[in-house]
Scaffold this motif. Structure first.
Motif, short mmCIF file in Angstrom:
data_model
loop_
_atom_site.label_atom_id
_atom_site.label_comp_id
_atom_site.label_asym_id
_atom_site.label_seq_id
_atom_site.Cartn_x
_atom_site.Cartn_y
_atom_site.Cartn_z
N CYS A 110 0.85 -1.19 0.00
CA CYS A 110 0.00 0.00 0.00
C CYS A 110 0.89 1.24 0.00
N VAL A 111 0.33 2.35 -0.42
CA VAL A 111 1.05 3.62 -0.41
C VAL A 111 0.42 4.52 0.65
N TYR A 112 1.26 5.13 1.46
CA TYR A 112 0.84 6.04 2.52
C TYR A 112 1.32 7.43 2.14
N GLU A 113 0.40 8.35 1.92
CA GLU A 113 0.78 9.71 1.52
C GLU A 113 0.67 10.65 2.70
N THR A 114 1.76 11.34 2.99
CA THR A 114 1.81 12.32 4.08
C THR A 114 2.11 13.69 3.48
N PRO A 115 1.98 14.75 4.27
CA PRO A 115 2.32 16.09 3.76
C PRO A 115 3.78 16.20 3.32
N ILE A 116 4.66 15.37 3.87
CA ILE A 116 6.08 15.44 3.54
C ILE A 116 6.39 14.67 2.26
N MET A 117 5.91 13.40 2.20
CA MET A 117 6.17 12.57 1.02
C MET A 117 5.39 11.27 1.12
N PRO A 118 5.14 10.62 -0.01
CA PRO A 118 4.50 9.30 0.04
C PRO A 118 5.55 8.22 0.30
N PHE A 119 5.13 7.12 0.93
CA PHE A 119 6.02 5.98 1.09
C PHE A 119 5.21 4.69 1.02
N GLU A 120 5.91 3.63 0.64
CA GLU A 120 5.28 2.33 0.46
C GLU A 120 5.36 1.53 1.75
N ILE A 121 4.26 0.84 2.09
CA ILE A 121 4.24 -0.03 3.25
C ILE A 121 3.70 -1.40 2.84
N CYS A 122 4.07 -2.38 3.61
CA CYS A 122 3.58 -3.74 3.39
C CYS A 122 2.71 -4.11 4.59
N ILE A 123 1.51 -4.60 4.32
CA ILE A 123 0.59 -5.05 5.36
C ILE A 123 0.44 -6.56 5.24
N TYR A 124 0.68 -7.28 6.33
CA TYR A 124 0.43 -8.71 6.36
C TYR A 124 -0.55 -8.96 7.50
N ALA A 125 -1.79 -9.34 7.18
CA ALA A 125 -2.82 -9.59 8.21
C ALA A 125 -2.69 -11.01 8.72
N ARG A 126 -2.30 -11.13 9.96
CA ARG A 126 -2.23 -12.44 10.61
C ARG A 126 -3.62 -12.98 10.88
N ARG A 127 -4.52 -12.08 11.30
CA ARG A 127 -5.87 -12.51 11.66
C ARG A 127 -6.84 -11.37 11.38
N VAL A 128 -7.98 -11.72 10.80
CA VAL A 128 -9.07 -10.77 10.58
C VAL A 128 -10.33 -11.42 11.15
N GLN A 129 -10.86 -10.83 12.21
CA GLN A 129 -12.12 -11.29 12.79
C GLN A 129 -13.10 -10.13 12.68
N ASN A 130 -14.20 -10.36 11.99
CA ASN A 130 -15.12 -9.27 11.70
C ASN A 130 -16.55 -9.75 11.83
N ASP A 131 -17.25 -9.27 12.87
CA ASP A 131 -18.67 -9.59 13.00
C ASP A 131 -19.50 -8.31 13.01
N LEU A 132 -18.96 -7.28 12.38
CA LEU A 132 -19.65 -6.00 12.30
C LEU A 132 -20.82 -6.09 11.32
N THR A 133 -22.00 -5.65 11.76
CA THR A 133 -23.19 -5.60 10.91
C THR A 133 -23.82 -4.22 11.09
N MET A 134 -24.95 -4.00 10.48
CA MET A 134 -25.65 -2.73 10.64
C MET A 134 -26.21 -2.56 12.06
N ASP A 135 -26.20 -3.64 12.84
CA ASP A 135 -26.63 -3.58 14.24
C ASP A 135 -25.46 -3.33 15.18
N GLY A 136 -24.27 -3.09 14.64
CA GLY A 136 -23.08 -2.89 15.46
C GLY A 136 -22.23 -4.14 15.43
N GLY A 137 -21.35 -4.26 16.41
CA GLY A 137 -20.48 -5.44 16.49
C GLY A 137 -19.04 -5.04 16.69
N SER A 138 -18.14 -5.96 16.32
CA SER A 138 -16.72 -5.70 16.55
C SER A 138 -15.88 -6.23 15.40
N MET A 139 -14.65 -5.77 15.40
CA MET A 139 -13.68 -6.18 14.40
C MET A 139 -12.31 -6.21 15.08
#
Length: 166
Positions: A110-139
């Motif tokens: 991914c690219v992260y743009e700041t007021p100073i300069m953009p830089f590239e980052i790597c995201i590795y998701a070890r775990r994604v737990q998502n039970d968010l709905t229109m009624d609320g929930g958590s992630m």
């Protein structure tokens, strides 16, 4: 309108954890690398936001960042398809601009743009737990973030959402 409770814990990632996290897929058998508590950064924020579902079945949670996060003047939107809650996109616009993608055991550049300069980052998701709905929930997003030429960090990002009309 919704009430949001955010908790983020960041810790420097060990070389072993970074290598294993980015190069190979692994399960829950790997625990957080032990490190002294003073090296952890823990942040908790309560905010008001909006929770919406579009005609394509995408759920979006939006809130304004604060001075505490260092991104004051930015709006964050967390979005995912209702039928694919395990792939989460985090969009930030304003003083910083980025699109981060979290997909369990997958690596995304991914690219992260700041007021100073953009830089590239790597995201590795070890775990994604998502039970968010229109009624609320958590992630929960448990991920490694690597900035080219800098140390890697492990982040545990917890999000709890409650509709304010309840």
């Amino acid at each position: 309108p919704v009430s949001i409770h955010l908790r983020s814990r960041q810790q420097e990632a060990s070389n072993t954890e970074l290598f294993r996290g980015i190069i190979e897929a692994f399960g829950d058998e790997m625990e957080l690398t032990a490190a002294p508590e003073e090296e952890d950064t823990l942040m908790e924020i309560r905010a008001q936001g909006t929770l919406e579902r579009d005609e394509d079945g995408r759920i979006s949670l939006s809130y304004d960042e604060t001075e505490l996060t260092g991104m004051e003047g930015s709006t964050t939107t967390v979005t995912f398809a209702e039928d694919d809650p395990g792939t989460v996109t985090m969009l930030r616009f304003g003083s910083v601009t980025t699109t981060l993608v979290f997909e369990q055991e997958r690596r995304h550049i991914c690219v992260y743009e700041t007021p100073i300069m953009p830089f590239e980052i790597c995201i590795y998701a070890r775990r994604v737990q998502n039970d968010l709905t229109m009624d609320g929930g958590s992630m929960l997003l448990d991920y490694l973030i690597e900035i080219h030429g800098a140390k890697a960090e492990r982040t545990l990002f917890e999000l709890h959402v409650v509709p304010t009309d309840r």
